[in-house]
Design a protein around this motif. Structure first.
Motif, PDB file in Angstrom:
ATOM      1  N   PHE A  93       2.464   1.009  -3.855  1.00 21.31           N
ATOM      2  CA  PHE A  93       1.583   1.019  -5.025  1.00 21.31           C
ATOM      3  C   PHE A  93       0.182   1.581  -4.737  1.00 21.31           C
ATOM      4  CE2 PHE A  93       4.446  -2.703  -5.262  1.00 21.31           C
ATOM      5  CZ  PHE A  93       5.233  -2.287  -6.331  1.00 21.31           C
ATOM      6  N   GLY A  94      -0.048   2.065  -3.521  1.00 26.91           N
ATOM      7  CA  GLY A  94      -1.339   2.636  -3.183  1.00 26.91           C
ATOM      8  C   GLY A  94      -2.349   1.569  -2.839  1.00 26.91           C
ATOM      9  N   ASN A 125      -2.172  -2.385  -8.961  1.00 24.74           N
ATOM     10  CA  ASN A 125      -1.221  -1.389  -9.440  1.00 24.74           C
ATOM     11  C   ASN A 125       0.207  -1.906  -9.368  1.00 24.74           C
ATOM     12  OD1 ASN A 125      -0.233   1.097 -10.325  1.00 24.74           O
ATOM     13  ND2 ASN A 125      -0.024   1.865  -8.224  1.00 24.74           N
ATOM     14  N   GLU A 127       4.192   4.693  -6.309  1.00 23.22           N
ATOM     15  CA  GLU A 127       3.586   5.940  -5.871  1.00 23.22           C
ATOM     16  C   GLU A 127       4.668   6.970  -5.562  1.00 23.22           C
ATOM     17  OE1 GLU A 127      -0.104   6.472  -4.675  1.00 23.22           O
ATOM     18  OE2 GLU A 127      -0.122   5.123  -6.398  1.00 23.22           O
ATOM     19  N   ASP A 128       4.366   8.247  -5.794  1.00 24.44           N
ATOM     20  CA  ASP A 128       5.342   9.307  -5.532  1.00 24.44           C
ATOM     21  C   ASP A 128       5.738   9.343  -4.061  1.00 24.44           C
ATOM     22  OD1 ASP A 128       5.441  10.066  -8.156  1.00 24.44           O
ATOM     23  OD2 ASP A 128       3.869  11.604  -7.942  1.00 24.44           O
ATOM     24  N   LYS A 129       4.769   9.054  -3.176  1.00 24.81           N
ATOM     25  CA  LYS A 129       5.060   9.114  -1.741  1.00 24.81           C
ATOM     26  C   LYS A 129       6.067   8.035  -1.316  1.00 24.81           C
ATOM     27  CE  LYS A 129       1.118   6.179  -0.498  1.00 24.81           C
ATOM     28  NZ  LYS A 129      -0.118   6.053   0.327  1.00 24.81           N
ATOM     29  N   LYS A 144       8.704   7.144  -3.146  1.00 23.34           N
ATOM     30  CA  LYS A 144      10.029   7.379  -3.710  1.00 23.34           C
ATOM     31  C   LYS A 144      11.004   7.957  -2.686  1.00 23.34           C
ATOM     32  CE  LYS A 144       8.761   7.674  -8.575  1.00 23.34           C
ATOM     33  NZ  LYS A 144       8.825   8.455  -9.827  1.00 23.34           N
ATOM     34  N   THR A 161       0.834  -1.214   0.000  1.00 23.73           N
ATOM     35  CA  THR A 161       0.000   0.000   0.000  1.00 23.73           C
ATOM     36  C   THR A 161       0.860   1.252   0.000  1.00 23.73           C
ATOM     37  OG1 THR A 161      -0.144  -0.179   2.410  1.00 23.73           O
ATOM     38  CG2 THR A 161      -1.965  -1.105   1.126  1.00 23.73           C
TER      39      THR A 161
END
Length: 274
Positions: A155-156, A161, A165-167, A169, A152
């Motif tokens: 990949f959210g 997915n 996710e940007d968060k 990185k 989560t």
């Protein structure tokens, strides 16, 4: 005439007396000789008995001497065999000692390599814990440093997915910085997925999805944070790599065991030639 007769009588008596005396002396001499003869015979018999006893002793001693010679020869033979055996045992012991010394060298080399590996793991674990803090679960498992990241986070909430996710990185950047500081470490990214429905028809199943998710992590580490791709491997474990419904991606950090085993193999090879 009477005088002549008297003279003759006196002469006869004297002659008889002389003969009687001589006979007595002769008998005494004979008796003496007989006694001496008996004594001599007794001594001769005694001497013969002693001679026989002596001959028996000589024969016994000759037998003993013969036995002693045989025993001595046997002892010499046994001593020679014992000397050869002792020499062989000494040689075998020396060979065994050399072998043990060689094994000690090999064990020391292996222990040194293990010690170096353990030190590297400990240093890596410390660096990662300091860098990530509470952003990831870090532990040592089966001799490797294991970073566990929830899917989560990566990949959210969409379990189909496979795009980072940007968060996430920021966390991957911290991991990449630690990995770049240790260029000798090998990295395996293990994807685990447990999706039920596959909206994206290009994804076949959880095997396919977990591999794509692991590849996305590797691609981000390579393209965004310059981690050498030759150091990284992708492993898809589907839902079988997870112990719960909540899935996670694992980054497994291991020393280069091929170099470790190569060192051990070379050491063993050198030892067998000696």
């Amino acid at each position: 005439m009477k005088k002549i007769i008297l003279f003759v009588c006196v002469l006869s008596i004297s002659t008889l007396s002389i003969h009687a005396q001589k006979k007595k002396d002769l008998l005494e001499e004979i008796n003496k000789l007989r006694k001496e003869l008996k004594t001599t015979e007794a001594e001769l018999n005694d001497s013969r008995k002693k001679e026989k006893a002596t001959l028996t002793q000589v024969e016994t001693m000759e037998i003993q001497v013969k036995d002693l010679k045989e025993t001595n020869a046997s002892l010499l033979t046994n001593m020679s065999s014992f000397t050869q055996l002792s020499n062989q045992k000494a040689k075998n012991l020396e060979t065994s000692l050399e072998s043990l010394q060689e094994k000690d060298k090999q064990i020391k080399t292996i222990n040194d390599a293990i010690g170096k590996t353990d030190s590297t793991k400990l240093a890596t674990l410390t660096v990662l814990k300091n860098a990530l803090g509470s952003d990831a679960n870090i532990a040592v498992q089966n001799g490797a440093v294991l970073i566990t990241l929830a899917n989560t986070l990566l990949f959210g909430e969409d379990d189909n997915n496979c795009v980072i996710e940007d968060k996430a990185k920021g966390v991957l950047e911290k991991i990449a910085n630690a990995l770049n500081a240790k260029p000798d470490l090998k990295i395996i990214v293990e994807g685990n997925s447990n999706a039920i429905n596959f909206k994206d028809k290009s994804i076949s199943d959880n095997w396919d999805l977990s591999t794509k998710q692991a590849a996305s992590v590797v691609r981000t580490l390579q393209n965004d944070f310059k981690v050498d791709p030759k150091r990284m491997d992708v492993l898809g474990k589907s839902e079988y790599g997870s112990q719960s419904i909540e899935t996670a991606t694992r980054i497994i950090i291991d020393p280069k065991f091929d170099e470790f085993y190569g060192l051990v193999k070379e050491n063993m090879k050198n030892g067998s030639k000696k």
